[in-house]
Scaffold this motif. Structure first.
Motif, PDB file in Angstrom:
ATOM      1  N   PRO A 106      32.844  51.118 109.205  1.00 47.63           N
ATOM      2  CA  PRO A 106      32.578  50.426 110.638  1.00 47.63           C
ATOM      3  C   PRO A 106      32.900  48.962 110.453  1.00 47.63           C
ATOM      4  CG  PRO A 106      31.059  51.967 110.286  1.00 47.63           C
ATOM      5  CD  PRO A 106      31.855  51.851 109.067  1.00 47.63           C
ATOM      6  N   HIS A 107      32.550  48.218 109.317  1.00 51.80           N
ATOM      7  CA  HIS A 107      32.718  46.704 109.322  1.00 51.80           C
ATOM      8  C   HIS A 107      33.284  46.529 107.857  1.00 51.80           C
ATOM      9  CE1 HIS A 107      31.493  42.567 109.458  1.00 51.80           C
ATOM     10  NE2 HIS A 107      31.185  42.706 110.578  1.00 51.80           N
ATOM     11  N   PRO A 108      34.071  45.558 107.747  1.00 51.92           N
ATOM     12  CA  PRO A 108      34.712  45.181 106.377  1.00 51.92           C
ATOM     13  C   PRO A 108      33.616  44.450 105.735  1.00 51.92           C
ATOM     14  CG  PRO A 108      35.478  43.826 108.190  1.00 51.92           C
ATOM     15  CD  PRO A 108      34.732  44.762 108.812  1.00 51.92           C
ATOM     16  N   VAL A 109      33.793  44.454 104.366  1.00 58.20           N
ATOM     17  CA  VAL A 109      32.774  43.871 103.604  1.00 58.20           C
ATOM     18  C   VAL A 109      33.079  42.138 103.606  1.00 58.20           C
ATOM     19  CG1 VAL A 109      32.031  43.418 101.109  1.00 58.20           C
ATOM     20  CG2 VAL A 109      32.433  45.880 101.876  1.00 58.20           C
ATOM     21  N   VAL A 110      32.148  41.358 103.482  1.00 55.35           N
ATOM     22  CA  VAL A 110      32.264  39.878 103.472  1.00 55.35           C
ATOM     23  C   VAL A 110      32.029  39.723 102.150  1.00 55.35           C
ATOM     24  CG1 VAL A 110      31.472  37.776 104.152  1.00 55.35           C
ATOM     25  CG2 VAL A 110      31.390  39.528 105.895  1.00 55.35           C
ATOM     26  N   ALA A 111      33.118  38.919 101.540  1.00 57.08           N
ATOM     27  CA  ALA A 111      32.885  38.314 100.167  1.00 57.08           C
ATOM     28  C   ALA A 111      33.004  36.808 100.070  1.00 57.08           C
ATOM     29  CB  ALA A 111      34.170  38.907  99.198  1.00 57.08           C
ATOM     30  N   ILE A 112      32.225  36.144  99.659  1.00 55.02           N
ATOM     31  CA  ILE A 112      31.923  34.690  99.635  1.00 55.02           C
ATOM     32  C   ILE A 112      32.361  34.031  98.184  1.00 55.02           C
ATOM     33  CG2 ILE A 112      30.414  32.732 100.088  1.00 55.02           C
ATOM     34  CD1 ILE A 112      28.691  34.542 101.697  1.00 55.02           C
ATOM     35  N   LEU A 148      41.754  45.137 110.649  1.00 57.17           N
ATOM     36  CA  LEU A 148      42.482  45.874 109.530  1.00 57.17           C
ATOM     37  C   LEU A 148      42.140  45.559 108.007  1.00 57.17           C
ATOM     38  CD1 LEU A 148      46.163  44.663 111.042  1.00 57.17           C
ATOM     39  CD2 LEU A 148      45.306  46.933 110.952  1.00 57.17           C
ATOM     40  N   ALA A 149      41.264  44.884 107.948  1.00 56.87           N
ATOM     41  CA  ALA A 149      40.786  44.225 106.638  1.00 56.87           C
ATOM     42  C   ALA A 149      39.610  45.389 106.021  1.00 56.87           C
ATOM     43  CB  ALA A 149      40.240  42.869 106.687  1.00 56.87           C
ATOM     44  N   ASP A 150      40.047  45.207 104.645  1.00 60.47           N
ATOM     45  CA  ASP A 150      38.899  46.128 103.887  1.00 60.47           C
ATOM     46  C   ASP A 150      37.734  44.961 103.586  1.00 60.47           C
ATOM     47  OD1 ASP A 150      40.170  48.568 103.655  1.00 60.47           O
ATOM     48  OD2 ASP A 150      41.377  47.728 102.071  1.00 60.47           O
ATOM     49  N   VAL A 151      38.280  43.896 103.398  1.00 59.00           N
ATOM     50  CA  VAL A 151      37.216  42.648 103.002  1.00 59.00           C
ATOM     51  C   VAL A 151      37.678  41.558 103.573  1.00 59.00           C
ATOM     52  CG1 VAL A 151      38.557  42.179 100.726  1.00 59.00           C
ATOM     53  CG2 VAL A 151      36.021  41.655 101.067  1.00 59.00           C
ATOM     54  N   ILE A 152      36.624  40.710 104.020  1.00 58.43           N
ATOM     55  CA  ILE A 152      36.983  39.219 104.476  1.00 58.43           C
ATOM     56  C   ILE A 152      36.359  38.388 103.621  1.00 58.43           C
ATOM     57  CG2 ILE A 152      36.266  37.608 106.502  1.00 58.43           C
ATOM     58  CD1 ILE A 152      35.915  39.838 108.202  1.00 58.43           C
ATOM     59  N   VAL A 153      37.219  37.437 102.950  1.00 59.07           N
ATOM     60  CA  VAL A 153      37.132  36.651 101.817  1.00 59.07           C
ATOM     61  C   VAL A 153      36.674  35.101 102.269  1.00 59.07           C
ATOM     62  CG1 VAL A 153      37.648  35.417  99.716  1.00 59.07           C
ATOM     63  CG2 VAL A 153      38.135  38.040 100.125  1.00 59.07           C
ATOM     64  N   VAL A 154      35.554  34.396 102.136  1.00 61.09           N
ATOM     65  CA  VAL A 154      35.679  33.175 102.723  1.00 61.09           C
ATOM     66  C   VAL A 154      35.040  32.224 101.962  1.00 61.09           C
ATOM     67  CG1 VAL A 154      33.406  33.620 103.873  1.00 61.09           C
ATOM     68  CG2 VAL A 154      34.686  32.090 104.922  1.00 61.09           C
ATOM     69  N   GLY A 155      35.204  30.938 101.724  1.00 63.61           N
ATOM     70  CA  GLY A 155      34.734  29.866 100.782  1.00 63.61           C
ATOM     71  C   GLY A 155      33.231  29.519 101.269  1.00 63.61           C
ATOM     72  N   ALA A 156      32.382  29.191 100.414  1.00 62.66           N
ATOM     73  CA  ALA A 156      31.174  28.674 100.821  1.00 62.66           C
ATOM     74  C   ALA A 156      30.803  27.665 101.883  1.00 62.66           C
ATOM     75  CB  ALA A 156      30.338  28.344  99.405  1.00 62.66           C
ATOM     76  N   GLY A 157      31.944  26.665 101.566  1.00 68.88           N
ATOM     77  CA  GLY A 157      31.863  25.584 102.589  1.00 68.88           C
ATOM     78  C   GLY A 157      32.130  26.027 104.136  1.00 68.88           C
ATOM     79  N   THR A 158      33.017  27.174 104.246  1.00 63.13           N
ATOM     80  CA  THR A 158      33.141  27.490 105.481  1.00 63.13           C
ATOM     81  C   THR A 158      32.163  28.366 106.191  1.00 63.13           C
ATOM     82  OG1 THR A 158      35.742  27.707 104.934  1.00 63.13           O
ATOM     83  CG2 THR A 158      34.866  29.110 107.038  1.00 63.13           C
ATOM     84  N   VAL A 159      31.351  29.119 105.220  1.00 64.58           N
ATOM     85  CA  VAL A 159      30.196  29.853 105.660  1.00 64.58           C
ATOM     86  C   VAL A 159      29.085  28.783 106.177  1.00 64.58           C
ATOM     87  CG1 VAL A 159      28.212  31.118 104.592  1.00 64.58           C
ATOM     88  CG2 VAL A 159      30.642  31.637 104.114  1.00 64.58           C
ATOM     89  N   ARG A 160      28.950  27.683 105.457  1.00 66.02           N
ATOM     90  CA  ARG A 160      27.973  26.689 106.000  1.00 66.02           C
ATOM     91  C   ARG A 160      28.353  25.973 107.042  1.00 66.02           C
ATOM     92  NH1 ARG A 160      27.797  25.606 100.146  1.00 66.02           N
ATOM     93  NH2 ARG A 160      29.539  24.168 100.368  1.00 66.02           N
ATOM     94  N   ALA A 161      29.624  25.949 107.374  1.00 68.01           N
ATOM     95  CA  ALA A 161      29.961  25.275 108.517  1.00 68.01           C
ATOM     96  C   ALA A 161      30.189  25.946 109.818  1.00 68.01           C
ATOM     97  CB  ALA A 161      31.324  24.436 108.335  1.00 68.01           C
ATOM     98  N   GLU A 162      30.543  27.292 109.613  1.00 76.84           N
ATOM     99  CA  GLU A 162      30.611  28.188 110.674  1.00 76.84           C
ATOM    100  C   GLU A 162      29.827  29.412 110.821  1.00 76.84           C
ATOM    101  OE1 GLU A 162      35.101  28.631 111.411  1.00 76.84           O
ATOM    102  OE2 GLU A 162      35.384  26.640 110.801  1.00 76.84           O
ATOM    103  N   GLY A 163      28.901  29.673 109.974  1.00 79.11           N
ATOM    104  CA  GLY A 163      27.964  30.538 110.130  1.00 79.11           C
ATOM    105  C   GLY A 163      28.243  32.171 109.346  1.00 79.11           C
ATOM    106  N   TYR A 164      28.903  32.934 110.072  1.00 78.23           N
ATOM    107  CA  TYR A 164      29.443  34.163 109.578  1.00 78.23           C
ATOM    108  C   TYR A 164      28.273  35.115 109.676  1.00 78.23           C
ATOM    109  CZ  TYR A 164      34.209  33.198 108.470  1.00 78.23           C
ATOM    110  OH  TYR A 164      35.446  32.903 108.503  1.00 78.23           O
ATOM    111  N   ALA A 165      27.115  34.944 110.604  1.00 81.25           N
ATOM    112  CA  ALA A 165      25.892  35.870 110.676  1.00 81.25           C
ATOM    113  C   ALA A 165      26.453  37.087 111.495  1.00 81.25           C
ATOM    114  CB  ALA A 165      24.956  34.855 111.236  1.00 81.25           C
ATOM    115  N   GLY A 166      25.702  38.139 111.324  1.00 78.99           N
ATOM    116  CA  GLY A 166      25.756  39.335 111.815  1.00 78.99           C
ATOM    117  C   GLY A 166      27.014  39.873 112.033  1.00 78.99           C
ATOM    118  N   SER A 167      27.190  40.797 112.869  1.00 75.96           N
ATOM    119  CA  SER A 167      28.543  41.452 112.935  1.00 75.96           C
ATOM    120  C   SER A 167      29.871  40.562 113.258  1.00 75.96           C
ATOM    121  CB  SER A 167      28.396  42.704 113.993  1.00 75.96           C
ATOM    122  OG  SER A 167      29.794  43.469 113.930  1.00 75.96           O
ATOM    123  N   LEU A 168      30.784  40.727 112.397  1.00 76.53           N
ATOM    124  CA  LEU A 168      31.994  39.945 112.739  1.00 76.53           C
ATOM    125  C   LEU A 168      33.042  40.601 113.714  1.00 76.53           C
ATOM    126  CD1 LEU A 168      32.543  38.320 109.368  1.00 76.53           C
ATOM    127  CD2 LEU A 168      31.081  37.427 111.113  1.00 76.53           C
TER     128      LEU A 168
END
Length: 251
Positions: free
Chosen positions: A105-111, A69-89
């Motif tokens: 096809p895929h929401p934008v990721v904003a860090i 449902l999202a246009d954009v997935i927003v995530v903090g830098a610490g969460t990216v470092r801890a949980e990856g977020y590589a490739g298609s979500l």
């Protein structure tokens, strides 16, 4: 009036369309900031340092559908470092569904990273299906800014810290009004403090962690915000998924 719905049951199982309908915002053009978190029954935000350790099949299913449902997935830098977020979500079914609804096809990721302390070689950049956005502060080191500008679009949203109000305005201006925030606790605290949070989706995992554990909110000013329960989804394994909507003065 909130209601309890069965996500799974002996006699019936809610379809993906059912779940998407329960969470969809009536008008996608309306800016909407949704945060999604999982917690143990005694309030822990992580298990062995990761929120994924608290997840259950029901939680992971709804988590994926909320990404649809999202246009954009927003995530903090610490969460990216801890949980990856590589490739298609999103899995192929999610991408196909989005296309059928006239979405990308895929929401934008904003860090969100005020200091830009991110490795440009992380998979979230090198394997991204859509070029990521990085929201930072004007005070961020110039050398980090230059490094990340080669793998993402770096945007200022505040002088010394990222202002969620400026970030939301920029996302709306880019045609990305439906915001899905996936953490971490510091980011959630800043969304509450800035008064931009419209919805909290909170999964209560049927387990206890004990000890001294991190909450789903870490930092930010104390800003009480009244929420109303839109619905509760119950799964057979004891997982409870709660959808809270912010109450406005006119409500």
């Amino acid at each position: 009036m909130s209601e309890i719905r069965r996500l799974q049951g002996a006699a019936d199982v809610a379809s993906d369309d059912d779940v998407l309908g329960w969470y969809a915002v009536a008008d996608r053009a309306t800016p909407w900031v949704r945060a999604n978190f999982v917690s143990s029954a005694d309030g822990a935000a992580t298990h062995d340092g990761h929120s994924e350790g608290l997840g259950t099949p029901a939680d992971k299913r709804v988590f994926q559908l909320l990404r649809w449902l999202a246009d954009v997935i927003v995530v903090g830098a610490g969460t990216v470092r801890a949980e990856g977020y590589a490739g298609s979500l999103l899995r192929s079914r999610g991408r196909d569904w989005r296309v059928s609804q006239g979405l990308s096809p895929h929401p934008v990721v904003a860090i969100v990273s005020a200091k830009l302390d991110l490795d440009p070689g992380l998979g979230v950049f090198t394997d991204a299906p859509v070029r990521p956005l990085v929201f930072t502060a004007e005070s961020a080191p110039l050398e980090h800014r230059a490094e990340l500008a080669s793998v993402a679009e770096v945007l200022d949203a505040g002088a010394s810290a990222v202002d969620p109000r400026l970030m939301r305005a920029e996302l709306v201006a880019r045609g990305l009004p439906q915001v899905h925030s996936e953490g971490g606790p510091h980011l959630l605290g800043s969304l509450i403090e800035a008064g931009v949070l419209d919805e909290l989706c909170l999964t209560l995992s049927p387990r206890l962690e004990g000890g001294t554990v991190r909450r789903i909110v870490d930092g930010g000013a104390v800003v009480p915000m009244r929420m109303s329960l839109a619905h509760a989804l119950a799964a057979d394994d004891g997982t409870l998924l709660l959808r809270y909507l912010r109450e406005h003065p006119a409500d």
